[in-house]
Design a protein around this motif. Structure first.
Motif, PDB file in Angstrom:
ATOM      1  N   PRO A 133       0.800  -1.239   0.000  1.00  0.00           N
ATOM      2  CA  PRO A 133       0.000   0.000   0.000  1.00  0.00           C
ATOM      3  C   PRO A 133       0.828   1.282   0.000  1.00  0.00           C
ATOM      4  O   PRO A 133       0.299   2.336  -0.347  1.00  0.00           O
ATOM      5  CB  PRO A 133      -0.839  -0.120   1.278  1.00  0.00           C
ATOM      6  N   ARG A 134       2.107   1.194   0.343  1.00  0.00           N
ATOM      7  CA  ARG A 134       2.919   2.419   0.325  1.00  0.00           C
ATOM      8  C   ARG A 134       3.072   2.957  -1.089  1.00  0.00           C
ATOM      9  O   ARG A 134       3.336   4.148  -1.275  1.00  0.00           O
ATOM     10  CB  ARG A 134       4.297   2.168   0.928  1.00  0.00           C
ATOM     11  N   PHE A 135       2.912   2.079  -2.090  1.00  0.00           N
ATOM     12  CA  PHE A 135       3.031   2.538  -3.470  1.00  0.00           C
ATOM     13  C   PHE A 135       1.827   3.367  -3.911  1.00  0.00           C
ATOM     14  O   PHE A 135       1.903   4.071  -4.920  1.00  0.00           O
ATOM     15  CB  PHE A 135       3.208   1.349  -4.423  1.00  0.00           C
ATOM     16  N   PHE A 136       0.710   3.258  -3.184  1.00  0.00           N
ATOM     17  CA  PHE A 136      -0.497   3.966  -3.594  1.00  0.00           C
ATOM     18  C   PHE A 136      -0.257   5.473  -3.694  1.00  0.00           C
ATOM     19  O   PHE A 136      -0.608   6.110  -4.689  1.00  0.00           O
ATOM     20  CB  PHE A 136      -1.645   3.685  -2.629  1.00  0.00           C
ATOM     21  N   SER A 137       0.323   6.051  -2.659  1.00  0.00           N
ATOM     22  CA  SER A 137       0.540   7.507  -2.661  1.00  0.00           C
ATOM     23  C   SER A 137       1.577   7.901  -3.698  1.00  0.00           C
ATOM     24  O   SER A 137       1.495   8.982  -4.285  1.00  0.00           O
ATOM     25  CB  SER A 137       0.953   7.985  -1.270  1.00  0.00           C
TER      26      SER A 137
END
Length: 382
Positions: A133-137
């Protein structure tokens, strides 16, 4: 008499998974280059592509364009600095299933161009899976600064929507390879029609097969070989194995060939070896009567040539493409009924013309829409 269109030149860097001897990704590049050239000529803009490649010399020789090494920072920096913009795509670039380094690399290339105040374009990408999920931003902040965002399926649009990318800025378009022509044909023209799908009478039907290694126990390849063997026991066919990613797919093809005959390759089983140019592989697919495919672009090639297909799914992108033609995968790497796949191959061999007639409108629409990203880029520069 109207004024002639004033021709201007634009230098565009193209970033993707190029130079790795993967026929599908090379087909993406070839299709993008054709579309940019054709739509540029229509708009009165001369496009000078610069491809970021793992093998720049081979890319230059294959496509007659400028290329530089995708991992050499000074070359990358110079290419982008001297450009008028950067295209990122197509293919499945932004996913972390194969490596945790893939998404950071492609976003870094985009960020570098944006830092240099160059317009950036997302060209018919398949997004995901994105498990971290860190790639989302990271994706959201990069995409919000892009001049164009086009993705190749609704699932990709939905995924980046959940990341916070506004739906109004995203267009869903076909994979670029739907617009890839056979040699000597225009990129936006029909690469064959349903009327061409009847085949030659009196010849041995050809079943093309595109496989890759996936399950550790090779159970999916064993089941596929069983299905093909069942068809061969009932009728005379030639099994033509078409490796899309070298050298691994040649090894997977040899594995299947060995299970089809005691001598492996030979007789009614043949492996087409050493094909690296996408239009050469497209020609191979167009010569088939049915295509059984694990590789996404083997199925896209088949659709563009009105060759009936049997999809074997190992990834949602297979199912997503088939759904655009109103189809479902005949099997998956987790669930493979050899008898059902053999029956499907037989039905399509007997009904190729009917299949092509039924899919013609959908295929023609996908071919036309495959030109939309290039058209949007030309509109931006006009």
């Amino acid at each position: 008499m109207g004024r002639e269109i004033e021709h201007k030149s634009k230098r565009l860097v193209v970033s993707g998974y190029y130079g790795f001897d993967n026929s599908g990704d090379e087909a993406v590049l070839q299709s993008i280059l054709f579309a940019l050239k054709e739509q540029g000529e229509t708009a009165g803009i001369h496009i000078e592509p610069v491809v970021l490649s793992a093998n720049p010399q081979r890319t230059r020789e294959m496509y007659g364009v400028e290329a530089c090494h995708r991992m050499k920072v000074p070359d990358l920096f110079r290419a982008i600095k001297s450009s008028d913009g950067l295209i990122s795509g197509g293919g499945s670039l932004l996913q972390d299933a194969t490596s945790s380094r893939t998404i950071p690399y492609y976003l870094l290339v985009l960020k570098l161009a944006q830092w240099m105040r160059k317009p950036t374009f997302i060209y018919s990408q398949g997004i995901g899976p994105v498990n971290n999920p860190r790639f989302f931003s990271w994706i959201r902040s990069t995409f919000k600064k892009c001049a164009m965002i086009t993705v190749r399926d609704q699932e990709s649009a939905d995924l980046i929507g959940r990341m916070g990318v506004p739906a109004s800025s995203v267009s869903v378009v076909p994979d670029p390879v739907m617009g890839l022509p056979l040699r000597g044909e225009a990129a936006s023209g029909k690469a064959g029609t349903a009327a061409d799908a009847s085949g030659e009478t009196g010849r041995v039907p050809v079943v093309g097969v595109s496989v890759r290694f996936w399950n550790a126990d090779r159970s999916e390849l064993d089941a596929l070989a069983e299905a093909l063997r069942a068809v061969m026991d009932r009728r005379r066919i030639e099994v033509r194995l078409l490796p899309f990613h070298l050298p691994s797919d040649e090894e997977a093809s040899a594995y299947v060939a060995e299970r089809l005959s005691s001598s492996g390759e030979g007789g009614d089983v043949r492996i087409v070896r050493g094909v690296t140019h996408p239009q050469d592989m497209l020609a191979e697919v167009s010569a088939c009567d049915v295509l059984v495919g694990m590789r996404l672009h083997s199925l896209i090639y088949a659709a563009s040539q009105f060759v009936p297909m049997v999809g074997v799914s190992y990834d949602p992108k297979i199912d997503q493409f088939l759904a655009r033609l109103g189809m479902k995968a005949a099997a998956s790497t987790q669930s493979f009924d050899a008898a059902a796949v053999a029956a499907e191959i037989g039905l399509l061999l007997d009904g190729r013309r009917e299949w092509a007639d039924g899919k013609q409108a959908a295929i023609d629409r996908l071919k036309k829409e495959a030109q939309l990203p290039a058209q949007q880029i030309m509109q931006f520069y006009r």
